[in-house]
Enzyme design. Structure first.
Site, PDB file in Angstrom:
ATOM      1  N   GLY A  30      13.895  55.632  41.389  1.00 18.51           N
ATOM      2  CA  GLY A  30      14.072  55.988  42.718  1.00 18.51           C
ATOM      3  C   GLY A  30      13.323  55.223  43.752  1.00 18.51           C
ATOM      4  N   ASP A  31      12.027  54.994  43.565  1.00 18.09           N
ATOM      5  CA  ASP A  31      11.238  53.982  44.211  1.00 18.09           C
ATOM      6  C   ASP A  31      11.818  52.559  44.465  1.00 18.09           C
ATOM      7  OD1 ASP A  31       9.548  56.230  44.022  1.00 18.09           O
ATOM      8  OD2 ASP A  31       8.526  55.276  42.267  1.00 18.09           O
TER       9      ASP A  31
HETATM   10  N1  LIG Z   1      21.423  56.580  33.678  1.00 22.25           N
HETATM   11  C1  LIG Z   1      21.460  55.726  34.755  1.00 22.25           C
HETATM   12  N2  LIG Z   1      22.315  54.571  34.680  1.00 22.25           N
HETATM   13  C2  LIG Z   1      22.578  54.039  35.822  1.00 22.25           C
HETATM   14  N3  LIG Z   1      21.907  54.147  36.926  1.00 22.25           N
HETATM   15  C3  LIG Z   1      21.062  54.972  37.038  1.00 22.25           C
HETATM   16  C4  LIG Z   1      20.821  56.142  36.019  1.00 22.25           C
HETATM   17  N4  LIG Z   1      19.686  56.768  36.364  1.00 22.25           N
HETATM   18  C5  LIG Z   1      19.292  56.434  37.415  1.00 22.25           C
HETATM   19  N5  LIG Z   1      20.106  55.262  37.915  1.00 22.25           N
HETATM   20  C6  LIG Z   1      19.984  54.799  39.335  1.00 22.25           C
HETATM   21  O1  LIG Z   1      18.437  55.028  39.646  1.00 22.25           O
HETATM   22  C7  LIG Z   1      18.565  55.387  41.164  1.00 22.25           C
HETATM   23  C8  LIG Z   1      17.688  56.490  41.235  1.00 22.25           C
HETATM   24  O2  LIG Z   1      17.676  57.671  40.110  1.00 22.25           O
HETATM   25  P1  LIG Z   1      17.131  59.080  40.351  1.00 22.25           P
HETATM   26  O3  LIG Z   1      18.190  59.587  41.350  1.00 22.25           O
HETATM   27  O4  LIG Z   1      16.865  59.763  39.110  1.00 22.25           O
HETATM   28  O5  LIG Z   1      15.914  58.971  41.223  1.00 22.25           O
HETATM   29  P2  LIG Z   1      14.508  59.473  41.491  1.00 22.25           P
HETATM   30  O6  LIG Z   1      14.490  61.043  40.893  1.00 22.25           O
HETATM   31  O7  LIG Z   1      14.174  59.523  42.848  1.00 22.25           O
HETATM   32  O8  LIG Z   1      13.487  58.789  40.572  1.00 22.25           O
HETATM   33  P3  LIG Z   1      11.890  58.745  40.454  1.00 22.25           P
HETATM   34  O9  LIG Z   1      11.283  59.868  41.258  1.00 22.25           O
HETATM   35  O10 LIG Z   1      11.524  58.561  39.066  1.00 22.25           O
HETATM   36  O11 LIG Z   1      11.733  57.430  41.095  1.00 22.25           O
HETATM   37  C9  LIG Z   1      20.148  56.145  40.938  1.00 22.25           C
HETATM   38  O12 LIG Z   1      20.496  56.312  42.247  1.00 22.25           O
HETATM   39  C10 LIG Z   1      20.919  55.124  40.225  1.00 22.25           C
HETATM   40  O13 LIG Z   1      21.238  54.053  40.893  1.00 22.25           O
HETATM   41  O1  LIG Z   2       3.536  63.307  41.240  1.00 19.22           O
HETATM   42  P1  LIG Z   2       4.498  62.851  42.129  1.00 19.22           P
HETATM   43  O2  LIG Z   2       3.651  62.142  43.177  1.00 19.22           O
HETATM   44  O3  LIG Z   2       5.547  63.369  42.723  1.00 19.22           O
HETATM   45  O4  LIG Z   2       5.131  61.500  41.484  1.00 19.22           O
HETATM   46  C1  LIG Z   2       4.442  60.402  40.686  1.00 19.22           C
HETATM   47  C2  LIG Z   2       5.050  59.558  39.865  1.00 19.22           C
HETATM   48  O5  LIG Z   2       5.830  60.537  39.073  1.00 19.22           O
HETATM   49  O6  LIG Z   2       6.245  59.078  40.744  1.00 19.22           O
HETATM   50  C3  LIG Z   2       6.392  57.778  40.171  1.00 19.22           C
HETATM   51  C4  LIG Z   2       7.579  57.499  40.059  1.00 19.22           C
HETATM   52  O7  LIG Z   2       8.812  57.741  40.976  1.00 19.22           O
HETATM   53  C5  LIG Z   2       5.610  57.629  39.252  1.00 19.22           C
HETATM   54  O8  LIG Z   2       5.078  56.217  39.228  1.00 19.22           O
HETATM   55  C6  LIG Z   2       4.423  58.519  39.051  1.00 19.22           C
HETATM   56  O9  LIG Z   2       3.719  58.988  38.090  1.00 19.22           O
END
Ligand SMILES: Nc1ncnc2c1ncn2[C@@H]1O[C@H](COP(=O)(O)OP(=O)(O)OP(=O)(O)O)[C@@H](O)[C@H]1O
Ligand SMILES: O=P(O)(O)OC[C@@]1(O)O[C@H](CO)[C@@H](O)[C@@H]1O
Length: 315
Positions: A253-254
């Site tokens: 997501g980042d």
């Molecule tokens: N299984 C997958 N296959 C392809 N792309 C993926 C997959 N999982 C995630 N992505 C890509 O990564 C992006 C971010 O995923 P997600 O919605 O899980 O973000 P997040 O929950 O904010 O993640 P994080 O908090 O770990 O940074 C999605 O919009 C998609 O483009």
């Molecule tokens: O506990 P928070 O601050 O919600 O999330 C922290 C965290 O899960 O977010 C990043 C992935 O998005 C990781 O690098 C880190 O460990």
């Protein structure tokens, strides 16, 4: 130049195993320690693409020192606020089938003076008039619940747009206060914010528009393996790429947010790049951020005004 503020950063420790079985002795196939925390990851992803960025963060203890050393290794400019308590270490267990399990600590407790120092450090970083301020992640114990609202007020006074990626109560307080140029919840975070399930594209667009009605400008909702939706007051776009078996979804997501902010393009092109960066991130171990060679924008499909009846889990 993009400034990020991560009030609760971490050293992300990842263990790769074949499959997680409770109560067993398991052999670890690979392990990684990387700089983590959501804003820190945005800065790392931007830096790996040659962008100028400054990461503002508190650090304390041996893990804080390790975090700084890791940032230095990746040539990320860091403005650190020393704090008395130790920076947290978050743990990821990544299984061969793509399942990612994350154990996040609450993190250190910050004193009032340390919170004030963090706000002052952000003010100082804003003096260079960055194109964006990214405010990301959970809040540490001791930070006021409206920390991100205070941050946004300071940035707005200088005309700097703020992108926010947080969850739970800090997201609710900030989203309701309005004034964010961009909010980046994932699907579950948006559903929690609105207090209802959002199974279809139309539900997510409707929910995002409700968040816009509180005074925010744009919402980028990541949908895990189902791509992402970009919603403003007039338009919406969905983008996705072929599903991959993730090596680790941590930081995807980042990287999506970093890709969106990387360059000033038209909305659909920003979304294409965002999804390309997010997809590239899941193919990499731990909290590794992609570089230019990992990105394939041509594999991303972008659809303007997607069919509201589509069910997200079926995309
Ligand atoms: N299984 C997958 N296959 C392809 N792309 C993926 C997959 N999982 C995630 N992505 C890509 O990564 C992006 C971010 O995923 P997600 O919605 O899980 O973000 P997040 O929950 O904010 O993640 P994080 O908090 O770990 O940074 C999605 O919009 C998609 O483009
Ligand atoms: O506990 P928070 O601050 O919600 O999330 C922290 C965290 O899960 O977010 C990043 C992935 O998005 C990781 O690098 C880190 O460990």
């Amino acid at each position: 130049m993009i400034v990020t503020i991560t009030p609760n950063p971490s050293v992300d420790r990842t263990l790769e195993i074949s499959a997680l079985t409770r109560g067993e002795v398991l052999r670890v196939l690979a392990s990684h320690s990387q700089a983590g925390g959501k804003g820190v990851n945005v800065s790392r992803a931007l830096r790996s693409h040659g962008s100028a960025t400054t990461a503002v963060l508190p650090t304390g203890g041996a893990d804080g020192d390790q975090l700084l050393a890791l940032l230095r290794e990746h040539d990320v400019n860091a403005v650190t606020v020393p704090v008395a308590a130790t920076t947290r270490s978050n743990l990821t267990v990544a299984e061969a089938d793509g399942t990612t399990t994350k154990l996040n600590l609450a993190g250190p407790s910050l004193s009032e003076a340390e919170v004030d120092a963090l706000l002052a450090a952000t003010d100082a970083a804003l003096a260079c008039q960055p194109s964006w301020l990214v405010a990301s992640g959970s809040l540490p114990v001791g930070a006021p619940g409206d920390f991100y609202v205070r941050i946004a007020a300071r940035a707005s006074a200088l005309g700097v747009p703020v992108a926010l990626d947080t969850s739970g109560a800090p997201l609710e307080v900030a989203a309701l206060a309005g004034s964010f140029a961009l909010l980046k919840p994932n699907h579950e975070e948006l559903a929690e914010l609105l207090g209802r399930e959002l199974p279809t594209i139309g539900d997510v667009i409707g929910g995002a528009r409700e968040v816009l009605s509180w005074g925010n400008e744009t919402v980028l909702v990541t949908l895990g393996g189902h791509g992402a939706l970009l919603v403003d007051r007039q338009h919406s776009w969905w983008a996705g790429s072929p599903r991959v078996t993730p090596r680790s979804t941590v930081g995807a997501g980042d990287c999506t947010l970093a890709g969106y902010l990387y360059a000033d393009s038209e909305a659909p092109e920003r979304l294409r790049r965002a999804v390309a960066w997010g997809t590239a991130a899941v193919a990499l171990p731990g909290t590794t951020v992609p570089g230019p060679d990992d990105i394939d924008e041509s594999a991303v499909e972008v659809v303007a005004e997607p069919d509201p009846a589509l069910v997200i889990k079926e995309l």
